[in-house]
Write a protein that holds these residues in place. Structure first.
Motif, short mmCIF file in Angstrom:
data_model
loop_
_atom_site.label_atom_id
_atom_site.label_comp_id
_atom_site.label_asym_id
_atom_site.label_seq_id
_atom_site.Cartn_x
_atom_site.Cartn_y
_atom_site.Cartn_z
N SER A 29 11.37 -86.52 142.86
CA SER A 29 12.17 -85.53 143.60
C SER A 29 12.97 -84.66 142.65
O SER A 29 13.09 -83.44 142.87
CB SER A 29 13.13 -86.23 144.56
N LEU A 30 13.51 -85.26 141.62
CA LEU A 30 14.29 -84.50 140.64
C LEU A 30 13.41 -83.48 139.92
O LEU A 30 13.80 -82.33 139.74
CB LEU A 30 14.95 -85.46 139.64
N ALA A 31 12.21 -83.90 139.54
CA ALA A 31 11.27 -82.97 138.90
C ALA A 31 10.94 -81.82 139.85
O ALA A 31 10.91 -80.65 139.44
CB ALA A 31 10.00 -83.71 138.48
N LEU A 36 11.41 -76.27 141.72
CA LEU A 36 11.79 -75.37 142.82
C LEU A 36 12.96 -74.49 142.42
O LEU A 36 13.00 -73.29 142.75
CB LEU A 36 12.13 -76.18 144.07
N TYR A 37 13.92 -75.04 141.69
CA TYR A 37 15.04 -74.25 141.20
C TYR A 37 14.56 -73.09 140.34
O TYR A 37 14.93 -71.93 140.56
CB TYR A 37 16.02 -75.12 140.41
N LEU A 38 13.70 -73.39 139.36
CA LEU A 38 13.25 -72.35 138.45
C LEU A 38 12.40 -71.31 139.18
O LEU A 38 12.52 -70.11 138.94
CB LEU A 38 12.48 -72.95 137.28
N LYS A 39 11.56 -71.75 140.11
CA LYS A 39 10.75 -70.80 140.88
C LYS A 39 11.64 -69.92 141.74
O LYS A 39 11.43 -68.70 141.84
CB LYS A 39 9.73 -71.53 141.76
N THR A 40 12.66 -70.51 142.35
CA THR A 40 13.58 -69.74 143.19
C THR A 40 14.32 -68.71 142.35
O THR A 40 14.47 -67.55 142.76
CB THR A 40 14.56 -70.68 143.92
N PRO A 98 4.02 -76.65 142.53
CA PRO A 98 3.38 -75.88 141.44
C PRO A 98 4.25 -74.73 140.95
O PRO A 98 5.05 -74.16 141.70
CB PRO A 98 2.11 -75.36 142.10
N ASP A 99 4.08 -74.41 139.68
CA ASP A 99 4.74 -73.24 139.11
C ASP A 99 4.05 -71.98 139.63
O ASP A 99 2.92 -72.03 140.13
CB ASP A 99 4.65 -73.26 137.58
N ASN A 100 4.74 -70.85 139.48
CA ASN A 100 4.13 -69.55 139.79
C ASN A 100 4.40 -68.64 138.60
O ASN A 100 5.52 -68.21 138.39
CB ASN A 100 4.70 -68.95 141.07
N ASP A 101 3.36 -68.38 137.83
CA ASP A 101 3.47 -67.57 136.62
C ASP A 101 2.91 -66.16 136.80
O ASP A 101 2.67 -65.46 135.81
CB ASP A 101 2.75 -68.26 135.46
N LYS A 102 2.68 -65.75 138.04
CA LYS A 102 2.12 -64.42 138.28
C LYS A 102 3.07 -63.32 137.82
O LYS A 102 4.29 -63.47 137.91
CB LYS A 102 1.81 -64.24 139.77
N ALA A 112 7.39 -67.02 151.67
CA ALA A 112 6.46 -68.00 152.24
C ALA A 112 6.21 -69.16 151.26
O ALA A 112 6.19 -70.33 151.65
CB ALA A 112 5.14 -67.32 152.60
N GLU A 113 6.04 -68.83 149.99
CA GLU A 113 5.79 -69.87 148.99
C GLU A 113 6.99 -70.79 148.84
O GLU A 113 6.85 -72.02 148.79
CB GLU A 113 5.43 -69.23 147.65
#
Length: 165
Positions: A29-31, A36-40, A98-102, A112-113
């Motif tokens: 959960s921490l990972a 999620l923090y970095l993606k947000t 998953p990460d999003n590097d787009k 949505a993601e």
């Protein structure tokens, strides 16, 4: 997972094998929280379009909330006598979000993601809840309810913000 260095031993009346399962679920959960923090924050930094200000502020608030639970999760792992994440590599090995590097993601797709990712985090928190209940770890079982509620609220806000008029 258990502390192998006597300097990291933590007194607990919980059964060691049970706390390992709880700690593994908490660390997953921490990972996911860090992913999620970095993606947000990524989406916050790269937001564009007519609702820029509203979405930009929403994502900043949500990122702060996500980061706010990370310390509580890690400290809960330590209170059970186990060790927690140590590096970005450790996070990447454990994360299920998953990460999003787009180079570009449109605002609607961002929302949505992130909504789906918050719902994945809810699923992960339910795994923590089940493991904590099985281990009779009342403290973890109780606190994970608040984290679940926060993730559900974030998903709800993202859903409502992305609705078509």
């Amino acid at each position: 997972m258990p502390a192998t260095n006597p300097a990291l031993d933590t007194p607990t009346d919980l059964v060691s094998n049970s706390t390992k399962t709880v700690a593994e679920a908490l660390n997953a959960s921490l990972a996911d929280c860090y992913a999620l923090y970095l993606k947000t924050k990524n989406f916050h930094w790269h937001m564009s379009g007519p609702h820029f200000r509203d979405y930009h502020l929403l994502l900043d608030d949500q990122a702060a909330q996500i980061l706010g639970v990370t310390d509580a999760i890690a400290e809960r792992v330590r209170k059970t006598g186990n060790t927690t994440l140590r590096s970005i590599g450790d996070i990447s090995r454990r994360q299920s979000i998953p990460d999003n590097d787009k180079d570009f993601v449109g605002p609607t797709e961002m929302l949505a993601e992130l909504r789906e990712d918050n719902l994945k985090l809810v699923e992960q928190f339910r795994i923590v809840k089940d493991a904590a209940d099985e281990a009779k770890d009342n403290a973890t079982s109780g606190i994970v309810d608040e984290w679940t509620d926060q993730a559900e609220e974030r998903a709800w806000f993202l859903f409502e913000a992305s609705r078509k008029a």
